[in-house]
Design an enzyme around this catalytic site. Sequence first.
Site, PDB file in Angstrom:
ATOM      1  N   ASP A  19       0.813  -1.213   0.000  1.00  0.00           N
ATOM      2  CA  ASP A  19       0.000   0.000   0.000  1.00  0.00           C
ATOM      3  C   ASP A  19       0.849   1.267   0.000  1.00  0.00           C
ATOM      4  OD1 ASP A  19      -1.955  -1.880   0.161  1.00  0.00           O
ATOM      5  OD2 ASP A  19      -2.941  -1.047   1.934  1.00  0.00           O
ATOM      6  N   ARG A  99       0.108   4.530  17.070  1.00  0.00           N
ATOM      7  CA  ARG A  99      -0.182   5.537  16.055  1.00  0.00           C
ATOM      8  C   ARG A  99       0.129   6.962  16.492  1.00  0.00           C
ATOM      9  NH1 ARG A  99       0.755   1.542  13.154  1.00  0.00           N
ATOM     10  NH2 ARG A  99      -0.879   0.686  11.825  1.00  0.00           N
ATOM     11  N   ASP A 128      -7.173   3.829  11.882  1.00  0.00           N
ATOM     12  CA  ASP A 128      -5.876   4.498  11.854  1.00  0.00           C
ATOM     13  C   ASP A 128      -5.930   5.882  11.222  1.00  0.00           C
ATOM     14  OD1 ASP A 128      -4.451   2.613  13.224  1.00  0.00           O
ATOM     15  OD2 ASP A 128      -3.725   1.566  11.450  1.00  0.00           O
ATOM     16  N   SER A 180      -2.978  -9.013   6.168  1.00  0.00           N
ATOM     17  CA  SER A 180      -2.160  -7.848   6.527  1.00  0.00           C
ATOM     18  C   SER A 180      -1.800  -7.940   8.003  1.00  0.00           C
ATOM     19  CB  SER A 180      -2.921  -6.549   6.247  1.00  0.00           C
ATOM     20  OG  SER A 180      -4.053  -6.451   7.084  1.00  0.00           O
TER      21      SER A 180
END
Length: 406
Positions: A19, A99, A128, A180
């Site tokens: 990605d 994050r 996210d 993922s």
Amino acid sequence: MQRKGSVKKVVLAYSGGLDTSIILKWLTEEYDCEVVAYSADLGQGEELDHIPAKAKKTGASSCHIVDLKEEFARDFVFPMFRANAIYEGRYFLGTSIARPLIAKAQMEIAAKEGADAVSHGATGKGNDQVRFEIAYYHYDPAIKVIAPWREWDLKSRTALEEYARKHDIPIPTSKKFPWSSDRNLLHISFEGDILENPWAEAPEEMYQLTVRPEDAPDQAEYVEVEFEKGDAVAVNGERLSPANLLAKLNQLGGKHGIGRVDLLENRYVGMKSRGVYETPGGTILEEAHRAVESICMDREVMHLRDSLVPRYADMIYNGYWFAPERIALQALIDQTQQSVNGKARIKLYKGHARVVGRDSASDSLFNVDFATFEADDVYNQADAEGFIKLNALRLRIAAIQRQNRK
């Protein structure tokens, strides 16, 4: 949408996966801008080795890899564990807590580089995007955020792979490992592919940090974790830095198959999503922390703190680490930890981490003279009668009313 020329330089949170590799190329084409790649080292290990070369080959002007392992454990994981924060009773928030730190370092690089935009690879369906962007705006309310998944027309995995082939970008996913994942010192997560069927069992080859519990050693292992003011400082008598301590517990827990969780969670954007997680060290840490709290914390302080934990966990999960309500609540949580000094002994066996002992030389509230079943001179058991009657008074009055109605 007119994109070219609207941005001069963008800092991209870059993992080196499919990605973000596509996003890097897409940014250079669609915005005709300089792209600075940035990766946070949160304990992924060898996953970072190929990133600088791949980023430059794909079009990045430069690549920053920032070692954040100690800051992550010390300033993010440990404060969260002072609260025993677990989202919806199961999830140790391993991705969620990473994050805000990733975004913090990204914004620092953007400031140094003079970038006018930042970008990330989070999709428009996930959590996210919220976590990253709330943190970006905390540091710079005027920053331009580019979220390609909300802009481009590459709406499927097939479209991404076609774009990658067209631009000679290696496709890292394979038919054998198509899910993922996200990895850091606290955990590794898995989503997608077979996991989108909530009835299907996660394949054993998915797991990376833990052995199959059935294959774990037949002999139990004991580990002692020592705490000071709510933070773990030593394992088996050896003082370690926060990151090294977490890595040590990961190794111990992984060997015994500890920390596997399979759950359907409620995303902030509204949908349910299945995730499989491995959190071996965090599972041991939480069990040990609760054990030391049990001997050191006042009952009402503990109950007050615990009543606020679901809200605190929601704040982290939803991306509000830098929000004033989280900071205010953290101050209360940290105050409750001032007396959490001691050690816990945890038994590791076949996927389970279970407390079998706890001790505090300086702050123990356990007094055997009061708690003993043997004879004592400090507690008058007859006092309990009045205590019970007073606490039962409202129930007795209600019973009298019921009787009078009859």
